[in-house]
Design an enzyme around this catalytic site. Structure first.
Site, PDB file in Angstrom:
ATOM      1  N   GLU A  51      50.157  46.288  32.287  1.00  0.00           N
ATOM      2  CA  GLU A  51      49.247  47.425  32.292  1.00  0.00           C
ATOM      3  C   GLU A  51      49.894  48.706  32.594  1.00  0.00           C
ATOM      4  O   GLU A  51      49.695  49.004  33.858  1.00  0.00           O
ATOM      5  CB  GLU A  51      48.109  46.897  32.647  1.00  0.00           C
ATOM      6  N   LYS A 182      43.374  30.609  47.010  1.00  0.00           N
ATOM      7  CA  LYS A 182      43.361  31.068  45.644  1.00  0.00           C
ATOM      8  C   LYS A 182      41.732  31.009  44.970  1.00  0.00           C
ATOM      9  O   LYS A 182      41.431  30.665  43.906  1.00  0.00           O
ATOM     10  CB  LYS A 182      44.086  30.346  44.701  1.00  0.00           C
ATOM     11  N   ASP A 258      53.477  34.227  45.103  1.00  0.00           N
ATOM     12  CA  ASP A 258      52.633  33.367  44.480  1.00  0.00           C
ATOM     13  C   ASP A 258      51.425  34.321  43.974  1.00  0.00           C
ATOM     14  O   ASP A 258      50.464  34.514  44.836  1.00  0.00           O
ATOM     15  CB  ASP A 258      52.404  32.325  45.305  1.00  0.00           C
ATOM     16  N   HIS A 353      43.668  58.447  29.254  1.00  0.00           N
ATOM     17  CA  HIS A 353      44.017  57.433  28.365  1.00  0.00           C
ATOM     18  C   HIS A 353      44.531  57.678  26.967  1.00  0.00           C
ATOM     19  O   HIS A 353      45.591  57.266  26.570  1.00  0.00           O
ATOM     20  CB  HIS A 353      42.977  56.034  28.578  1.00  0.00           C
TER      21      HIS A 353
END
Lengths: 364, 364, 364, 364
Positions: A51, A182, A258, A353
């Site tokens: 992105e 997580k 991670d 954008h």
């Protein structure tokens, strides 16, 4: 012990090398100006992401930081890594007796922890009882490692020790999800897991207007309406921000972290205050999990990135990682501030954008 | 329109190319056997991760799937992409009047949406009022795109339209965090965002014993204690699993997804049932965000991966992405099942880790 | 100091007597048989409620408890009352310095607490920093009082002390909602507030069949599907039960408690286990707030109820209230078990309701 | 059908009368001035509570409302009552087929609902699938009843109908906790349950200063710090207020409501805005459950209270209850505003408490 704590390999497959490497587009953005109790100076940061509009977004915040004497001040207020084990008892009464016995053995458990690793130190033992289930949460300091694996290894030793010495309990699980790794939960913010850091900046009114094209009042108001109330109505848990996950992912990938830890890392609170036209803006990340040694940190691109970030210096144990945590929090602030400023102005986001789209010739 | 919806670039920086690519170690694991309403057949899956023990973990589940006639059945039950805008009114009464007016214009809003993109279709408009704030949540179908940007672009058009035609409301934000993107909330699972998919497998007792070295009863019990009760006690929100985030991250990186969406993707529910010794095991992912076109999907390694996954075929719009969603859900099941089985056995997890450590010569 | 902590009176109105009393229909149900570390013996319980089917529901559980030697065993595992104050600093760095200074003064804060009340004892001080905000959570033991007011009074003294002695902080609020009183949150269960109690019962198969008309397997399965998964999908927070709120409300009203505390009291976890056909069933209430002295406890009907419950005896400080907590937890179990058993059988609930309706001639 | 939906009686006990009535001290406070789409005029409100400082607290807000032309404006934006049933299928694929079949029968289900009660109307059917579990949530309009029992009765008929007509599913539970009754969850606010109402007031600066002894800026700031951020950090779910539960409990008891519904009722959002020195203040209650007919409403004290509140008039079905909802929301605002104002001033809360204590001679 460098492997990921929540997966299980089979021997044959374990030795297999990668087939290839997936290349993630990466840019060094900055520099950011950072002060505070864990890092100081100007530093560029690497952002690995598909992105790519993230790069100019963070860059805008970085440029702003250099126009302010203290730049972005990051205060690190806590650090620990955790693992919870699950024990089963025949009933709650027995679970309670076991919990008392476990706490009485804290000194001994510290010793068991030390034998499991020369870096792990047991800080605290906590527990919660539900029916016959006894969840025991171990909290460790883990030096420069993020510490997932060190904590799992220590927990494995501790669990074996408890099953040997505490009567009337049996194995439930090496991880009881009360850690929590997580998963977005409340416990990590309340009890601590990873680094707890606040990045903050004071921006004079002239820069708010000139560089961010907005006002302190507008940003403060948007923060209440969008980050606090909007997230609340969506049923969020301990979270109020626009897009911490984006910056965390990009920096995590570039530095060998991670990156699945962005799940809990994304839970943080943006705060904005209109101080007579000047803007106070902060990002608090209570569950920031980073390391500079351990799994993935020896890959050349990662090693280079950590070196360039100044996180490969000869410092007391833990300080390189504290520096990385500070840099990460400051990077999050840059991207968050930039987006929040943009969203105060109708149409600005889409116009930007569209400009990128044209300039890069991307298809619609 | 390929850019990331929650960042704002400046023109100069926008055109800058990446400095380099961060290489993420990647292996193709499998094949998995998949059936269901969105994909069928055997397929290898690419996993890009620094946490390489994930490969053998998923591989174990994959091998098991091929020993069962139906393999892993994935049922896709819903799909939509959303964006919420925030409008401000002077008071709740006016906000309510505006909400009624907006709903009365749904047909017109469908037309505005179509003009914004040839793939976006407005499915539903929802709203919530809090004090003078009016959150309007647009739900779209977006073909083969994950649809973040398509939804943002459409929302931008819709917002302009509303501000022009609905009296007494003003701009609050192009995104009100009621969408919700990259934040763990309850709304996405309840109202829908991304694909909602369940992957499930029925494993005969002999395979549970022989391949997973456990029993259906043990897995079902662990699932209740760890995933359901453990996560609940940790203060989780709409989530009960061991490590969905790991598999999602690896597959997302290898296939060019916006991996920050693992934040909400990680919210899913594992269910295990002991059926007379056989094991029914399922993973439900209500917020699974994937696409096969759009940002990042034209990079060579991503394009290759999607092609090899069979997601570049000439199919009706949306079907390539539905296939990818099914493959993703099945991959999550493989890793989840493997870890859950391992955690039913004291010490198995660490023994496996230690084996890998020795075989790879990793430092402690 | 007997007044409610979260309201502010004006002097004139404060002295006004009630206009009348609203009569709440009340029945004594039981006896229940209770064992454990806070109460033992058989005891009837008073339930004040407009929802009179609650009486036979609890009565069914009570009858069952007397057929089992140990009856309902209640284990009390923790107790504390909390109040959080909110302090403001100019920035996070200063807030952190202040937090360290506050912890360094713990001994002194204990002394300030003792001067505020002869029953309050400061147990622990915790804090959390978000941006420039410093939330400080004081945890107290409060003898036989539920302790809301005692904690508020102590917090008021402590806050004044901190504002006097800690530099660079200013008043934010006497309550920062980080306590948390009468709101459903995760913090109370994780850090503790009120009594933390588990009530449990082991029911032989013959009684499960004969008295509850169901099986242990059915109840365990329903508990997973409804209380754990159903509540999770609804977006619940640290809660998994069918209707704790009903029993809590009825017992709280009859014994003069501040019944608004059922909000957090309702957050608890039901656990059911099929043990070879026998049923293990438990209700864990981590946030159970009760007192036997203080506001409302001297009203004649309340005083009578507490006396009859055996909670007006000459015991060490705190023991009468621990007894009340145990009785409350056991009562919750009776009602929960009864309803869960009923819901395992299609139609049983409505048939029972229809019977009552006919027998009492209630209108539709 | 007047009985409580979540308990099961036995015939013998069901006919038993109460032993006595627990008297709850009650005062009529006010009048409040109310405007809006469900009630208009001035009305006193009855508050039954052991926590008598609540009376002057609400009274202060009420007095203020009469000094403002529009008083407290209440906007009712939605109403519905819900019950979810749980169905089990062999797998998710079958559950999905069943869900589609259920939605295809909506017209038929409307007819089944009508046969169950002359007041119940089925508005919407929703579902969620997790593994093999199918949760079906029915939403009803229920006239002047709060509708718990009407919804349970209708759900019982609907469930029987589904089990008869939809293949391959079996009974799970008459209530799957996806409703959700008396539990704090996110679903009720997002999908609707009970009345959704916002009470709001615009207070000129002179009255903020003169009557509340504070400023709009201070209240707005406290609301952000305490209600929004404090509750967020505590791990709250869709809630941001100081003490809605107190006012709800008192009004619910005085008017014969099922007061256990304060659990979800307490989940609401206070919003405060400094408008050039004037204060905009609102309380949004998305899960407000009230009724004027049904269980408990024929008791003399309740009947008197409802009559005096103007909720026993000859109005279209539902209007008496809408009026009660508006009055309730306005009462909540009075108490919330009063407490928030007090907490902006250090010491005010405790000074007021001490005054009451002295004037009433209450023991410490």
């Amino acid at each position: 012990m460098t492997s990921q704590p929540t997966t299980v390999p089979t021997p044959a497959a374990a030795t297999a090398p990668p087939d290839y490497a997936t290349p993630i587009p990466t840019r060094w953005v900055g520099p950011l100006r950072i002060t505070g109790n864990a890092a100081a100076g100007e530093v560029h940061v690497p952002l690995a992401t598909y992105e790519t509009p993230l790069w100019p977004s963070v860059a805008r915040g970085a440029r702003l930081s250099r126009l302010i004497e203290d730049g972005i001040k990051v205060t690190l207020v806590d650090e620990r890594m955790t693992r919870s084990v699950l024990l089963e008892a025949p009933d709650a009464e027995t679970a309670y007796t076991a919990a008392l016995a476990i706490h009485a053995r804290t000194t001994e458990l510290r010793e068991v922890t030390r034998r499991s690793s020369r870096f792990a130190e047991l800080l605290t033992v906590r527990h919660e009882i539900t029916g016959p289930l006894l969840f025991v949460r171990f909290e460790f300091s883990t030096g420069d490692a993020s510490g997932h694996n060190m904590a799992t290894l220590a927990a494995d030793h501790l669990l074996t020790h408890l099953l040997t010495h505490i009567p009337d309990i049996s194995y439930g699980s090496i991880s009881g999800n009360y850690c929590t790794d997580k998963k977005a939960t409340a416990i990590n913010g309340i009890l601590g897991r990873g680094k707890n850091a606040t990045a903050e900046i004071h921006i004079p009114q002239s820069l708010v207007t000139g560089r961010l094209r907005t006002t302190a009042a507008k940003i403060a108001r948007l923060n209440v309406h969008k980050n606090l109330i909007g997230t609340l109505l969506a049923g969020g848990i301990r979270s109020a921000n626009a897009h911490y996950a984006n910056m965390l992912l990009a920096l995590y990938l570039a530095t060998g972290q991670d990156a699945a830890n962005i799940v809990e890392g994304s839970q943080g609170v943006t705060y904005a205050d209109d101080r007579d036209g000047d803007l106070y803006f902060s990002c608090t990340l209570p569950n920031l999990i980073v390391g500079t040694i351990g799994n993935g940190k020896t890959l050349p691109s990662v090693d280079d990135a950590l070196t360039r970030l100044g996180c490969r210096e000869d410092r007391p144990s833990g300080d390189n990682t504290r520096r990385l945590a500070a840099i990460t929090a400051a990077t999050v602030l840059c991207g968050e501030l930039s987006l929040m400023a943009a969203q105060t102005n109708p149409g600005e986001l889409m116009q930007a954008h569209t400009r990128i789209e044209r300039s890069t010739g991307s298809p619609a």
